[in-house]
Scaffold this motif. Structure first.
Motif, PDB file in Angstrom:
ATOM      1  N   VAL A  14     -12.186  -6.411  -1.368  1.00  0.00           N
ATOM      2  CA  VAL A  14     -11.432  -5.075  -1.367  1.00  0.00           C
ATOM      3  C   VAL A  14     -10.174  -5.466  -1.949  1.00  0.00           C
ATOM      4  N   GLU A  15      -9.680  -6.693  -1.763  1.00  0.00           N
ATOM      5  CA  GLU A  15      -8.148  -6.977  -2.267  1.00  0.00           C
ATOM      6  C   GLU A  15      -8.035  -6.690  -3.907  1.00  0.00           C
ATOM      7  N   PHE A  16      -8.979  -7.030  -4.626  1.00  0.00           N
ATOM      8  CA  PHE A  16      -9.197  -6.951  -5.921  1.00  0.00           C
ATOM      9  C   PHE A  16      -8.961  -5.566  -6.383  1.00  0.00           C
ATOM     10  N   PHE A  17      -9.395  -4.453  -5.666  1.00  0.00           N
ATOM     11  CA  PHE A  17      -9.310  -3.147  -5.936  1.00  0.00           C
ATOM     12  C   PHE A  17      -7.954  -2.770  -6.250  1.00  0.00           C
ATOM     13  N   PHE A  18      -6.925  -3.458  -5.253  1.00  0.00           N
ATOM     14  CA  PHE A  18      -5.464  -2.955  -5.354  1.00  0.00           C
ATOM     15  C   PHE A  18      -4.988  -3.612  -6.449  1.00  0.00           C
ATOM     16  N   ARG A  19      -5.548  -4.694  -7.011  1.00  0.00           N
ATOM     17  CA  ARG A  19      -4.823  -5.172  -8.282  1.00  0.00           C
ATOM     18  C   ARG A  19      -5.012  -4.123  -9.464  1.00  0.00           C
ATOM     19  N   GLY A  20      -5.721  -3.078  -9.344  1.00  0.00           N
ATOM     20  CA  GLY A  20      -6.057  -2.164 -10.490  1.00  0.00           C
ATOM     21  C   GLY A  20      -5.045  -1.182 -10.340  1.00  0.00           C
ATOM     22  N   PHE A  21      -4.387  -0.958  -9.100  1.00  0.00           N
ATOM     23  CA  PHE A  21      -3.097  -0.104  -9.085  1.00  0.00           C
ATOM     24  C   PHE A  21      -1.967  -0.608  -9.559  1.00  0.00           C
ATOM     25  N   ARG A  22      -1.312   0.334 -10.128  1.00  0.00           N
ATOM     26  CA  ARG A  22       0.124   0.221 -10.530  1.00  0.00           C
ATOM     27  C   ARG A  22       1.003   0.042  -9.128  1.00  0.00           C
ATOM     28  N   ARG A  23       2.065  -0.803  -9.368  1.00  0.00           N
ATOM     29  CA  ARG A  23       2.920  -1.225  -8.289  1.00  0.00           C
ATOM     30  C   ARG A  23       3.527   0.042  -7.732  1.00  0.00           C
ATOM     31  N   ASP A  24       3.804   0.929  -8.713  1.00  0.00           N
ATOM     32  CA  ASP A  24       4.463   2.369  -8.116  1.00  0.00           C
ATOM     33  C   ASP A  24       3.611   3.336  -7.777  1.00  0.00           C
ATOM     34  N   ALA A  25       2.145   2.936  -7.617  1.00  0.00           N
ATOM     35  CA  ALA A  25       1.361   4.086  -7.247  1.00  0.00           C
ATOM     36  C   ALA A  25       1.524   4.379  -5.773  1.00  0.00           C
ATOM     37  N   HIS A  26       1.664   5.752  -5.616  1.00  0.00           N
ATOM     38  CA  HIS A  26       1.384   6.201  -4.272  1.00  0.00           C
ATOM     39  C   HIS A  26       0.676   5.834  -3.021  1.00  0.00           C
ATOM     40  N   PRO A  27       0.835   5.397  -1.988  1.00  0.00           N
ATOM     41  CA  PRO A  27      -0.003   4.595  -0.912  1.00  0.00           C
ATOM     42  C   PRO A  27      -1.307   5.765  -0.620  1.00  0.00           C
ATOM     43  N   MET A  28      -1.049   7.037  -0.677  1.00  0.00           N
ATOM     44  CA  MET A  28      -2.149   7.918  -0.594  1.00  0.00           C
ATOM     45  C   MET A  28      -3.130   7.690  -1.407  1.00  0.00           C
ATOM     46  N   CYS A  86      -2.047  -1.025   1.850  1.00  0.00           N
ATOM     47  CA  CYS A  86      -1.270   0.116   0.852  1.00  0.00           C
ATOM     48  C   CYS A  86       0.154  -0.233   0.866  1.00  0.00           C
ATOM     49  N   TYR A  87       0.728  -0.499   1.949  1.00  0.00           N
ATOM     50  CA  TYR A  87       2.087  -0.648   2.069  1.00  0.00           C
ATOM     51  C   TYR A  87       2.605  -2.010   1.555  1.00  0.00           C
ATOM     52  N   LYS A  88       2.004  -3.203   1.754  1.00  0.00           N
ATOM     53  CA  LYS A  88       2.171  -4.406   1.488  1.00  0.00           C
ATOM     54  C   LYS A  88       1.999  -4.474  -0.096  1.00  0.00           C
ATOM     55  N   TYR A  89       1.162  -4.004  -0.912  1.00  0.00           N
ATOM     56  CA  TYR A  89       0.881  -3.946  -2.105  1.00  0.00           C
ATOM     57  C   TYR A  89       2.112  -3.144  -2.742  1.00  0.00           C
ATOM     58  N   SER A  90       2.557  -2.234  -2.252  1.00  0.00           N
ATOM     59  CA  SER A  90       3.691  -1.270  -2.894  1.00  0.00           C
ATOM     60  C   SER A  90       5.111  -2.146  -2.681  1.00  0.00           C
ATOM     61  N   VAL A  91       5.102  -3.016  -1.776  1.00  0.00           N
ATOM     62  CA  VAL A  91       6.338  -3.870  -1.901  1.00  0.00           C
ATOM     63  C   VAL A  91       6.130  -5.216  -2.386  1.00  0.00           C
ATOM     64  N   GLY A  92       5.428  -5.568  -2.848  1.00  0.00           N
ATOM     65  CA  GLY A  92       5.133  -6.850  -3.386  1.00  0.00           C
ATOM     66  C   GLY A  92       4.897  -7.908  -2.410  1.00  0.00           C
ATOM     67  N   GLN A  93       4.436  -7.671  -1.012  1.00  0.00           N
ATOM     68  CA  GLN A  93       4.219  -8.717  -0.148  1.00  0.00           C
ATOM     69  C   GLN A  93       2.664  -8.801   0.200  1.00  0.00           C
ATOM     70  N   PRO A  94       2.492 -10.210   0.498  1.00  0.00           N
ATOM     71  CA  PRO A  94       1.190 -10.624   0.806  1.00  0.00           C
ATOM     72  C   PRO A  94       0.442  -9.875   1.608  1.00  0.00           C
ATOM     73  N   PHE A  95      -0.775  -9.443   1.615  1.00  0.00           N
ATOM     74  CA  PHE A  95      -1.529  -8.797   2.741  1.00  0.00           C
ATOM     75  C   PHE A  95      -1.538  -9.844   3.799  1.00  0.00           C
ATOM     76  N   GLN A  96      -1.438  -8.939   5.181  1.00  0.00           N
ATOM     77  CA  GLN A  96      -1.488  -9.748   6.434  1.00  0.00           C
ATOM     78  C   GLN A  96      -2.956  -9.532   7.100  1.00  0.00           C
ATOM     79  N   TYR A  97      -3.674 -10.528   7.608  1.00  0.00           N
ATOM     80  CA  TYR A  97      -4.758 -10.331   8.354  1.00  0.00           C
ATOM     81  C   TYR A  97      -4.581  -9.568   9.639  1.00  0.00           C
ATOM     82  N   PRO A  98      -5.688  -8.973  10.093  1.00  0.00           N
ATOM     83  CA  PRO A  98      -5.657  -8.421  11.368  1.00  0.00           C
ATOM     84  C   PRO A  98      -5.173  -9.534  12.693  1.00  0.00           C
TER      85      PRO A  98
END
Length: 428
Positions: free
Chosen positions: A118-132, A176-188
């Motif tokens: 699922v992480e790879f899906f986020f790489r297809g979004f622009r960094r300034d994409a709206h989280p929604m 969605c938030y972490k991707y928009s601010v350029g930080q690594p994803f955090q595991y649950p």
């Protein structure tokens, strides 16, 4: 008790008798399903006077300021319950026993991770994409990962899908938030509760441990509880409409997210913060109060009053207490929060607001809380979607569990051209 009947007089000295159905609370409902046999349909733009379904989940009386989930008042649930306790109630109809609750929580925790791809899906979004935009796309994409829960005719599949969506939505929202601010994803973190885990995934970083503030955690828990369901609103109706075709649950929830994204629906607390930014400072409040009172001025105070609740929003009382707890705990120095608190004071004391019942609503307080916590306005509707997922799923399951459910097919009043002959291009 004899069945009530409504008699409708039709043109041409014709008439039809329509049964009147009574629920456990609220208005009586005229069953017009046989009206089509007489060659007529009703016209109700926005379905404001149409019951599109029969439901036992949530009841609202806007005139009296009542909101019940499975019969339990929202203020009692918000104060004495937990979000997962409410999730169980919405999904299964009754409060869980201690053993049922522990098993439910354990199952949710076991589903919090998402497939690594699922992480790879986020790489297809622009960094300034709206989280929604990201949340809507990635939620729909879950159907490609969890194909063992797509048979909506199978009650077991429906239950598995429900667990997966309730469990994974905080993870996706935080991603969605972490991707928009350029930080690594955090595991649950399964050692934390539902709200604490979300805060950890939102604000935690790999280089240092994240410690959950219990007051912030409880505030987030209450935001989740107070937004979990709100009867047949636009997004819930969208989920039911999509689900009526037999669409998979992930697609249905993605449809609900898309509907919620509309500014007339899920964007109210974001609009409230934008209004505070427009006002800017406490000394400009009198100017904007006058603008709000002027019916010829297009300016409107956002976060005051509610289209459904003609009295005080029952969710707002709890949210108000929580808001003041958070601001006291964090001691945030923010002029916009000063503006918000002064607006609240005026709205609760000014005769104009009192007479028109323009009380601060849940969106007003939740927006202030999330700003104080450090959540950007672009994430407000994402958190709304996270909270509302269980309500959407509960309605989706209820619809599919009801015998004889049909694909939704609203009618229309056609006002276009009558039949006419086509003219070939060379003859036009």
């Amino acid at each position: 008790m004899a069945e009530k009947i409504a008699k409708l007089e039709l043109p041409g000295n014709d008439s039809i008798e329509l049964p009147v159905k009574q629920g456990t609370a609220g208005y009586d409902v005229i069953d017009i399903s046989k009206l089509g046999s007489k060659g007529y349909f009703t016209f109700d733009p926005g379905f404001l006077a149409t019951a599109s379904c029969e439901s036992a989940i949530t009841y609202i009386d806007g005139d009296k300021g009542i909101l019940l989930h499975r019969g339990y008042p929202i203020d009692q649930l918000a104060v004495d319950s937990s979000y997962l306790d409410l999730c169980y109630l919405l999904l299964y109809g009754e409060l869980p026993s201690k053993a049922q609750y522990d098993k439910f929580v354990s199952t949710v925790r076991n589903h919090t991770m998402v497939h690594q791809q699922v992480e790879f899906f986020f790489r297809g979004f622009r960094r300034d994409a709206h989280p929604m935009a990201m949340l809507c796309g990635v939620t729909g994409a879950l159907a490609s990962f969890y194909q063992d829960s797509l048979d909506v005719a199978d009650p077991k599949h429906r239950e598995i899908a429900a667990f997966r969506l309730v469990s994974k939505m905080p993870t996706l929202a935080a991603m969605c938030y972490k991707y928009s601010v350029g930080q690594p994803f955090q595991y649950p973190r399964n050692d934390l509760n539902y709200a604490g885990n979300f805060l950890s995934m939102m604000f935690g970083v790999p280089c240092e441990p994240y410690v959950v503030n219990p007051i912030i955690e409880r505030a987030m828990e209450r935001i989740f509880i107070l937004h979990a369901d709100h009867e047949q609103n636009a997004s819930t109706s969208t989920v039911r409409l999509a689900g009526s075709s037999g669409a998979n649950p992930f697609a249905c929830i993605a449809a609900g997210i898309a509907s919620l994204w509309g500014p007339a629906h899920g964007g109210a607390n974001e609009a409230c913060l934008k209004m505070l930014e427009e006002i800017g400072s406490v000394d400009r409040i009198p100017e904007y109060i006058e603008k709000a009172k002027d019916k010829n001025d297009p300016f409107r105070l956002m976060g005051f009053g509610h289209r459904v609740y003609k009295n005080f929003d029952p969710r707002a009382k709890v949210m108000r207490e929580t808001c003041h707890e958070v601001l006291s705990e964090l001691k945030v120095d923010d002029p916009l929060l000063d503006v918000a608190m002064e607006l609240e004071r005026i709205a609760l004391e000014d005769e104009y607001f009192i007479s028109k019942k323009l009380y601060p609503n849940v969106d007003f307080y939740s927006g202030i809380i999330m700003k104080a916590i450090g959540i950007p306005t672009s994430m407000f509707t994402v958190i709304f979607a996270l909270s509302r997922t269980v309500g959407w799923i509960a309605h989706w399951k209820e619809m599919l569990d009801q015998p004889g459910h049909k694909i939704s097919r609203p009618r229309q009043l056609y006002t276009g051209e009558a039949e006419r002959n086509f003219v070939k291009l060379q003859d036009r």
